[in-house]
Scaffold this motif. Structure first.
Motif, PDB file in Angstrom:
ATOM      1  N   THR A 465       0.489  -1.105  -0.065  1.00  0.00           N
ATOM      2  CA  THR A 465      -0.168   0.264   0.493  1.00  0.00           C
ATOM      3  C   THR A 465       1.162   1.258   0.002  1.00  0.00           C
ATOM      4  OG1 THR A 465      -2.009  -1.004   1.433  1.00  0.00           O
ATOM      5  CG2 THR A 465      -1.686   1.079   1.314  1.00  0.00           C
ATOM      6  N   ALA A 466       0.793   2.209  -0.725  1.00  0.00           N
ATOM      7  CA  ALA A 466       1.459   3.464  -0.700  1.00  0.00           C
ATOM      8  C   ALA A 466       0.467   4.684  -0.795  1.00  0.00           C
ATOM      9  CB  ALA A 466       2.045   3.961  -2.309  1.00  0.00           C
ATOM     10  N   SER A 467      -0.076   5.324   0.581  1.00  0.00           N
ATOM     11  CA  SER A 467      -0.722   6.447   0.818  1.00  0.00           C
ATOM     12  C   SER A 467       0.125   8.150   0.967  1.00  0.00           C
ATOM     13  CB  SER A 467      -1.419   6.100   2.470  1.00  0.00           C
ATOM     14  OG  SER A 467      -1.539   4.851   2.037  1.00  0.00           O
ATOM     15  N   GLN A 468      -0.504   8.625   1.463  1.00  0.00           N
ATOM     16  CA  GLN A 468      -0.008  10.060   0.658  1.00  0.00           C
ATOM     17  C   GLN A 468      -1.867  10.865   1.556  1.00  0.00           C
ATOM     18  OE1 GLN A 468       1.341  11.481  -3.067  1.00  0.00           O
ATOM     19  NE2 GLN A 468      -0.039  12.963  -3.081  1.00  0.00           N
ATOM     20  N   SER A 469      -1.031  11.936   2.489  1.00  0.00           N
ATOM     21  CA  SER A 469      -1.998  12.999   2.403  1.00  0.00           C
ATOM     22  C   SER A 469      -1.407  14.162   2.240  1.00  0.00           C
ATOM     23  CB  SER A 469      -2.727  12.951   4.535  1.00  0.00           C
ATOM     24  OG  SER A 469      -3.378  13.482   4.615  1.00  0.00           O
ATOM     25  N   THR A 470      -2.274  15.482   1.812  1.00  0.00           N
ATOM     26  CA  THR A 470      -1.315  16.809   1.998  1.00  0.00           C
ATOM     27  C   THR A 470      -2.671  17.833   1.732  1.00  0.00           C
ATOM     28  OG1 THR A 470      -0.876  15.665  -0.115  1.00  0.00           O
ATOM     29  CG2 THR A 470      -1.383  17.898  -0.218  1.00  0.00           C
ATOM     30  N   ASN A 471      -2.211  18.316   2.899  1.00  0.00           N
ATOM     31  CA  ASN A 471      -2.918  19.610   3.191  1.00  0.00           C
ATOM     32  C   ASN A 471      -2.982  20.691   2.385  1.00  0.00           C
ATOM     33  OD1 ASN A 471      -4.698  18.579   5.249  1.00  0.00           O
ATOM     34  ND2 ASN A 471      -3.108  19.918   6.924  1.00  0.00           N
ATOM     35  N   HIS A 472      -4.069  21.537   2.048  1.00  0.00           N
ATOM     36  CA  HIS A 472      -4.402  22.977   1.445  1.00  0.00           C
ATOM     37  C   HIS A 472      -5.090  23.625   2.263  1.00  0.00           C
ATOM     38  CE1 HIS A 472      -0.951  21.050  -2.107  1.00  0.00           C
ATOM     39  NE2 HIS A 472      -2.320  20.884  -2.131  1.00  0.00           N
ATOM     40  N   VAL A 473      -4.276  24.827   3.382  1.00  0.00           N
ATOM     41  CA  VAL A 473      -5.148  24.820   4.318  1.00  0.00           C
ATOM     42  C   VAL A 473      -5.090  25.540   4.637  1.00  0.00           C
ATOM     43  CG1 VAL A 473      -6.181  24.655   6.592  1.00  0.00           C
ATOM     44  CG2 VAL A 473      -5.696  23.075   5.341  1.00  0.00           C
ATOM     45  N   ASP A 474      -6.116  27.160   4.845  1.00  0.00           N
ATOM     46  CA  ASP A 474      -6.040  27.711   5.297  1.00  0.00           C
ATOM     47  C   ASP A 474      -6.363  28.706   6.789  1.00  0.00           C
ATOM     48  OD1 ASP A 474      -4.811  30.055   3.486  1.00  0.00           O
ATOM     49  OD2 ASP A 474      -6.602  29.825   2.605  1.00  0.00           O
ATOM     50  N   ILE A 475      -5.387  29.723   8.100  1.00  0.00           N
ATOM     51  CA  ILE A 475      -5.897  29.430   9.420  1.00  0.00           C
ATOM     52  C   ILE A 475      -6.112  30.707   9.978  1.00  0.00           C
ATOM     53  CG2 ILE A 475      -5.627  28.049  12.232  1.00  0.00           C
ATOM     54  CD1 ILE A 475      -4.313  25.847  10.609  1.00  0.00           C
ATOM     55  N   ASN A 476      -7.521  31.209  10.309  1.00  0.00           N
ATOM     56  CA  ASN A 476      -7.261  31.636  11.138  1.00  0.00           C
ATOM     57  C   ASN A 476      -7.180  31.831  12.811  1.00  0.00           C
ATOM     58  OD1 ASN A 476      -7.651  34.781  12.404  1.00  0.00           O
ATOM     59  ND2 ASN A 476      -8.570  35.163  10.132  1.00  0.00           N
ATOM     60  N   GLN A 477      -5.871  31.729  13.198  1.00  0.00           N
ATOM     61  CA  GLN A 477      -5.852  31.170  15.043  1.00  0.00           C
ATOM     62  C   GLN A 477      -5.537  32.458  16.262  1.00  0.00           C
ATOM     63  OE1 GLN A 477      -2.963  28.410  16.508  1.00  0.00           O
ATOM     64  NE2 GLN A 477      -2.242  29.694  17.916  1.00  0.00           N
ATOM     65  N   ASN A 478      -6.471  32.881  16.061  1.00  0.00           N
ATOM     66  CA  ASN A 478      -6.391  33.855  17.367  1.00  0.00           C
ATOM     67  C   ASN A 478      -6.198  35.374  16.657  1.00  0.00           C
ATOM     68  OD1 ASN A 478      -5.431  31.493  19.509  1.00  0.00           O
ATOM     69  ND2 ASN A 478      -7.800  31.976  18.858  1.00  0.00           N
TER      70      ASN A 478
END
Length: 763
Positions: A465-478
């Protein structure tokens, strides 16, 4: 996705209170591919199709439970939550938008979309959404097959804890027009209806249409601010679901089956309140005082509107072609897309302001949560399968899954938790997020079997098994804007080797060793300057041995098995090792040990039937240090491997695995009385027990971590006259009010006592 420790897992902060709706009310029609009856044997030997072959359960080296459509109706199983009271070893803690589904203590322990599940749920052969959309009802079901232990060398997606296959009824070519209609009415104004019809179109083509709908009032009495009436939703249900299926068999060798499901599930809300409301007293700096908020699980307070709605569509296309030599080619394609909407009173109280704690009074909070998230998933599996009736058998397959979460703009994921004295909407108290998280899993697998002798068979299987996870996320933290573009790849080879021995037609012994895998994921950044490394994959190595037997001419079936698991890299959210004020997901060092035994039995002696299942389990962590951020105090660094142990940096060695109760069992019994007219009267009773379990590794009962035992008693009486059946039913007859899940300091209640009448008409 992650935020600060005090906001852990809010994206899945929900729990459903499932109604006593009608489950599948008629058995699968004769001729479907999901059940089989052994010729000349009165025992109805169950055939398991989940492993892409037609294998007799009594002679397959695997621990599994199979429930027919009639079994589901008899046991009151209406959705995935209720499975835990019908079969052993299964524990479900449901938060509505997501759930922890564990088999033998392995599956999922963190309510976080980036944490995949170790128990894969399939619908008609394709894996369902791994994160949201868990409230899909069971209707027009042929059977459900629950496989325990690692899976993946012969089917679909890799798993560590097991797999659940829910198979709906197929159209029947040449089966004529037949079907059923059913309706029920119960307390809480619970009105439910479902039905299905088989439509013969030609001698090579047939269709089937099925539907289900429910409306029910909420279970909760909610008080608003200052004792006023609460004007929001208290968990009232309004849902409808439908399915259309087509089967085309232009030749004896080619079969094309398509199924499309449409669901609109408005659960109203997932009300919950603080775990501290379960205690009659509070211990504060000024001493022990009476708890002014002590109340029942269904008598709660809230001041914010609440919503809970899922809508989605799923299409499955299955193609089977058999070559002249008997080898079968199979293609199973699945496409799913849906949107979930959730709004919650995150503090679970009717407080309208944030007030700091005093020596004699607890703090008051006014927090909210909202998200609307879209998820899409495409999966494709190909198999080549040799004939079953050969001394040497083989199977090869390829599998791909592409899943994407879309946190919709503009910042439609919102946690609003201001500090003391601050109103809602204060930038310093908000955490918002938008973006997408695409995930991919590609695999090839295969399995071979060889009959060493006519009664002794060895099977060997492997999977890469070859798995992959990618984030393309904008965060507004406080008020601080952060961008997250990260990727993690997880590759793994897993295997299974089993030996099965048919001692005689009524006794079968088996043993195997197998490994399972689930990928790692990504921690989102926080505004502290800290690096946020991803968490790594989990792995399990499982050893199992079992004995399956028939007695009394096939009227009694028993299964006994023992298992031992080495569970590595358990994924858990704790305080970040170098700065524990922030919560991150990490891997537990060392190897967690999980072992136990199971037994299942069913009897049919004349008009009397009896079934039972039991699981006894022991689990213990290896040496592991962590800081529980809920208890305050020092936030000094706390290394998972070296500590050092302090009053706040705790050594968790020997603690139990989360959601791994040491005992589960279920019992069921019925008696069919047949009148001279041919009518029947059948009373049935069911009981399911799940021992107390820990919701976190810290085992801090003062923080609500101990979820008490669940004892659910149900009963029904069914009168059948020709094609009509009238059933009086009751679930949770003792009206046990139990905490079914803990999340972000809130208690979620399991459903209370429900009762009513169902009417079924077959045609």
């Amino acid at each position: 996705m992650k935020s600060c420790a005090w906001l852990l897992s809010a994206s899945a902060l929900a729990f459903t209170s499932s109604g006593a709706a009608i489950a599948q009310t008629v058995p699968a029609p004769v001729g479907t591919a999901t059940t089989a009856e052994a010729p000349g044997d009165s025992s109805q030997d169950i055939v398991v199709t989940a492993l892409r072959r037609n294998d007799k359960l009594s002679q397959t080296p695997i621990a599994a439970s199979v429930l027919s459509g009639a079994d589901l109706a008899n046991k009151g199983v209406v959705n995935i939550d209720a499975l835990q009271f019908a079969v052993p070893s299964v524990v479900v803690n449901n938060f509505g938008q997501g759930l922890e589904f564990n088999i033998r203590g392995i599956g999922k322990a963190e309510h976080n979309s980036q944490t995949t599940t170790g128990v894969i749920t399939y619908r008609d052969g394709v894996p369902t959404f791994p994160g949201y959309f868990q409230e899909e009802p069971y209707f027009d079901i042929a059977n459900i097959q629950i496989l325990r232990g690692p899976q993946g060398t012969s089917v679909g997606q890799n798993s560590t804890g097991g797999a659940v296959f829910a198979n709906t009824n197929d159209p029947i070519i040449g089966g004529g027009s037949h079907g059923y209609l059913a309706a029920s009415y119960g307390n809480y104004n619970d009105l439910n209806g479902q039905g299905a019809v088989n439509l013969p179109i030609s001698d090579t083509f047939a269709a089937r249409v099925a539907f289900s709908g429910e409306r029910r009032d909420g279970f909760y009495h909610i008080t608003g601010p200052g004792g006023a009436a609460y004007t929001g939703n208290n968990g009232s249900v309004r849902s409808i679901a439908g399915r259309i299926s087509f089967l085309w068999k232009p030749t004896d060798r080619l079969s094309i089956l398509s199924k499309t499901d449409l669901d609109y599930l408005d659960m109203g809300a997932y009300p919950a309140d603080p775990f501290t409301n379960r205690s009659k007293t509070l211990t504060l700096a000024g001493g022990t005082v009476a708890n002014p908020n002590y109340r029942d699980l269904f008598d709660i307070t809230a001041n914010m509107p609440q919503e809970a709605r899922d809508k989605f569509v799923r299409t499955v296309l299955k193609i089977d072609y058999q070559f002249a030599g008997g080898v079968k080619f199979r293609s199973i394609s699945g496409f799913q897309t849906g949107n979930t909407l959730y709004r919650a009173d995150l503090d679970g109280t009717n407080a309208t302001a944030n007030v700091a704690a005093t020596p004699t009074a607890p703090a008051q909070k006014n927090y909210i949560f909202f998200d609307t998230t879209t998820e899409t998933q495409f999966s494709q599996e190909f198999n080549l399968i040799s004939p079953d009736n050969q001394r040497f058998t083989w199977l090869v397959g390829a599998f791909g899954l592409w899943n994407t979460y879309f946190w919709l703009p503009p910042y439609q994921f919102v946690i609003d938790a201001p500090g003391a004295g601050q109103p809602l909407g204060t930038a310093a108290g908000q955490y918002t997020l938008q973006g997408r998280n695409p995930e991919r899993s590609l695999a090839v697998f295969g399995q071979v079997g060889f009959k060493i002798t006519p009664r002794l068979t060895v099977d060997l299987g492997g999977r890469y098994t070859a798995s992959q996870s990618t984030n393309h996320v904008d965060i507004n933290q406080n008020g601080l804007l952060l961008r997250d573009d990260q990727q993690i790849k997880s590759n793994n080879f897993s295997y299974k080797a089993s030996l099965g021995w048919v001692i005689d037609p009524n006794n079968y012994l088996y043993g195997f060793v197998a490994t399972g895998f689930r990928p790692g994921g990504i921690n989102v950044p926080v505004g502290s300057g800290l690096a946020t490394p991803p968490f790594q994959p989990e792995k399990v190595r499982s050893y199992e041995a079992g004995w399956k037997a028939n007695f009394a001419g096939g009227r009694i079936h028993t299964t006994i098995d023992a298992f031992y698991n080495d569970y590595e890299n358990f994924q858990v959210i704790v305080g970040y090792p170098t700065l524990p004020v922030f919560g991150f997901e990490i891997n537990v060092p060392g190897t967690t040990k999980i072992y136990g035994f199971e037994a299942e039995a069913d009897f049919k002696l004349g008009s009397f039937t009896f079934d039972a299942g039991i699981n006894a389990l022991h689990s213990e962590l290896a040496q592991f240090y962590a800081l529980d951020t809920r208890t305050g105090g020092s936030f000094a660094p706390c290394s998972p491997t070296t500590g050092p142990a302090t009053a706040t940096c705790l050594n968790l060695k020997g603690r139990e695995q989360t959601y791994a109760p040491n005992l589960t069992f279920n019992l069921g019994a019925s008696y069919e009385h047949r009148f001279a007219s041919g009518d029947t009267l059948t009373p049935r009773v069911n009981f399911g027990h799940i021992a107390a379990q820990w919701a976190t590794l810290f085992e801090n009962a003062a923080q609500g971590d101990r979820l008490g035992e669940r004892n659910i008693l149900g009963a029904q009486v069914a009168f059948q006259h020709k094609s009509w059946t009238v059933t009086a039913y009751g679930t949770n007859l003792t009206d046990q009010h139990y905490v079914a899940a803990l999340n972000s300091g809130l208690d979620f209640a399991g459903p209370p006592r429900q009762y009513g009448v169902k009417v079924l008409k077959t045609f």
